[in-house]
Design a protein around this motif. Sequence first.
Motif, short mmCIF file in Angstrom:
data_model
loop_
_atom_site.label_atom_id
_atom_site.label_comp_id
_atom_site.label_asym_id
_atom_site.label_seq_id
_atom_site.Cartn_x
_atom_site.Cartn_y
_atom_site.Cartn_z
N ALA A 45 0.83 -1.21 0.00
CA ALA A 45 0.00 0.00 0.00
C ALA A 45 0.86 1.26 0.00
O ALA A 45 0.52 2.26 -0.63
CB ALA A 45 -0.93 -0.01 1.21
N LYS A 99 2.13 2.64 -3.42
CA LYS A 99 1.19 3.23 -4.37
C LYS A 99 1.25 4.75 -4.34
O LYS A 99 2.04 5.35 -3.61
CB LYS A 99 -0.23 2.73 -4.07
CG LYS A 99 -0.39 1.23 -4.27
CD LYS A 99 -1.81 0.79 -4.01
CE LYS A 99 -1.97 -0.70 -4.25
NZ LYS A 99 -3.36 -1.16 -3.98
N ASN A 140 -3.39 9.82 -2.17
CA ASN A 140 -4.50 9.37 -1.33
C ASN A 140 -4.00 8.38 -0.29
O ASN A 140 -4.61 7.34 -0.06
CB ASN A 140 -5.58 8.73 -2.22
CG ASN A 140 -6.92 8.65 -1.51
OD1 ASN A 140 -7.17 9.36 -0.53
ND2 ASN A 140 -7.79 7.77 -1.98
N LEU A 141 -2.86 8.71 0.32
CA LEU A 141 -2.19 7.78 1.23
C LEU A 141 -3.02 7.43 2.46
O LEU A 141 -3.10 6.25 2.83
CB LEU A 141 -0.83 8.35 1.64
CG LEU A 141 0.04 7.43 2.50
CD1 LEU A 141 0.36 6.14 1.77
CD2 LEU A 141 1.33 8.15 2.88
N THR A 166 -5.58 4.91 1.54
CA THR A 166 -4.92 3.65 1.17
C THR A 166 -4.47 2.88 2.40
O THR A 166 -4.67 1.66 2.50
CB THR A 166 -3.71 3.93 0.26
OG1 THR A 166 -4.15 4.64 -0.90
CG2 THR A 166 -3.05 2.63 -0.17
N TRP A 221 -7.51 1.49 4.28
CA TRP A 221 -8.03 0.30 3.60
C TRP A 221 -7.11 -0.90 3.84
O TRP A 221 -7.58 -2.02 4.08
CB TRP A 221 -8.19 0.57 2.12
CG TRP A 221 -8.58 -0.60 1.27
CD1 TRP A 221 -7.91 -1.11 0.22
CD2 TRP A 221 -9.76 -1.41 1.42
NE1 TRP A 221 -8.58 -2.19 -0.31
CE2 TRP A 221 -9.72 -2.40 0.41
CE3 TRP A 221 -10.83 -1.40 2.31
CZ2 TRP A 221 -10.71 -3.36 0.27
CZ3 TRP A 221 -11.82 -2.37 2.17
CH2 TRP A 221 -11.76 -3.33 1.16
N ALA A 222 -5.80 -0.67 3.80
CA ALA A 222 -4.85 -1.75 4.06
C ALA A 222 -4.97 -2.25 5.50
O ALA A 222 -4.92 -3.46 5.75
CB ALA A 222 -3.42 -1.27 3.78
N SER A 231 -5.16 -5.29 -3.87
CA SER A 231 -5.39 -3.92 -4.34
C SER A 231 -5.66 -2.97 -3.20
O SER A 231 -5.91 -3.38 -2.09
CB SER A 231 -6.56 -3.92 -5.31
OG SER A 231 -7.73 -4.39 -4.69
#
Length: 247
Positions: free
Chosen positions: A175, A178, A182-183, A186, A189-190, A247
Amino acid sequence: MHSALELTLLLLGAAVLGVVIFRMLHLPPMLGYLAVGILIGPHGFGMASDNQTTHALAEFGVVFLMFSIGLEFSLPKLVAMRRTVFGLGMAQVLCTIGAAMVFGWLTAALLPQMVDISWRAAFALGGALAMSSTAIVSKMLTERLELETPHGRQIIGILLFQDLAVVPLLILVPALAKDSSNLPATLAWAGFKAAIVLLLLLVIGQKLMRNWFHIVVKRRSQELFMLNLLLITLGAAWITSAPACRS
């Protein structure tokens, strides 16, 4: 380019030779594996080139390595040693990651022309350095009759937390690689995926697998038991490698 069978035979033959040599030198077999991997790898003699077949075998190796770590993991032991695990173990992992990030920041600040390391790379490096092999260390403690000593229990507590930390790190590190625009989302979500995976593995997975293996054991078939181990191990790896998990 070697075929899958030729590459497998090459790796097995080199591993056997390496272990024999290191045993004769009274050194741990793990050093033999590492030396063999370095020598025959793409950055050594190049006998095992960097191709799709090698990557596939490496993925199988990682899957079964994680399976061997899982064999060393015990939820009752985790509960009994919770102070050591979540105290000393968490401190070891966080301090190692923190030290790596500070070192990366200092080297980038003092030697900007020579070192260009981001905090993400330093975090990944710290996470890698914080890990150790539960299977190897516990075996060494057992051989030295130190498993039940005070320092042995502390080491096992640290190893148990490292086993727990592997799953979040495996999800967080990709993550971080990426887009940084939008860290926060991200990482959130991770983190959510890591919590779900741990919940499935520690709570739901154990109950389901325990009941299922009781049924399998009652059949008294060694072949059926081994097939189930392979199916569950590779199936879990396939599920966690799905796009929804990556993802």
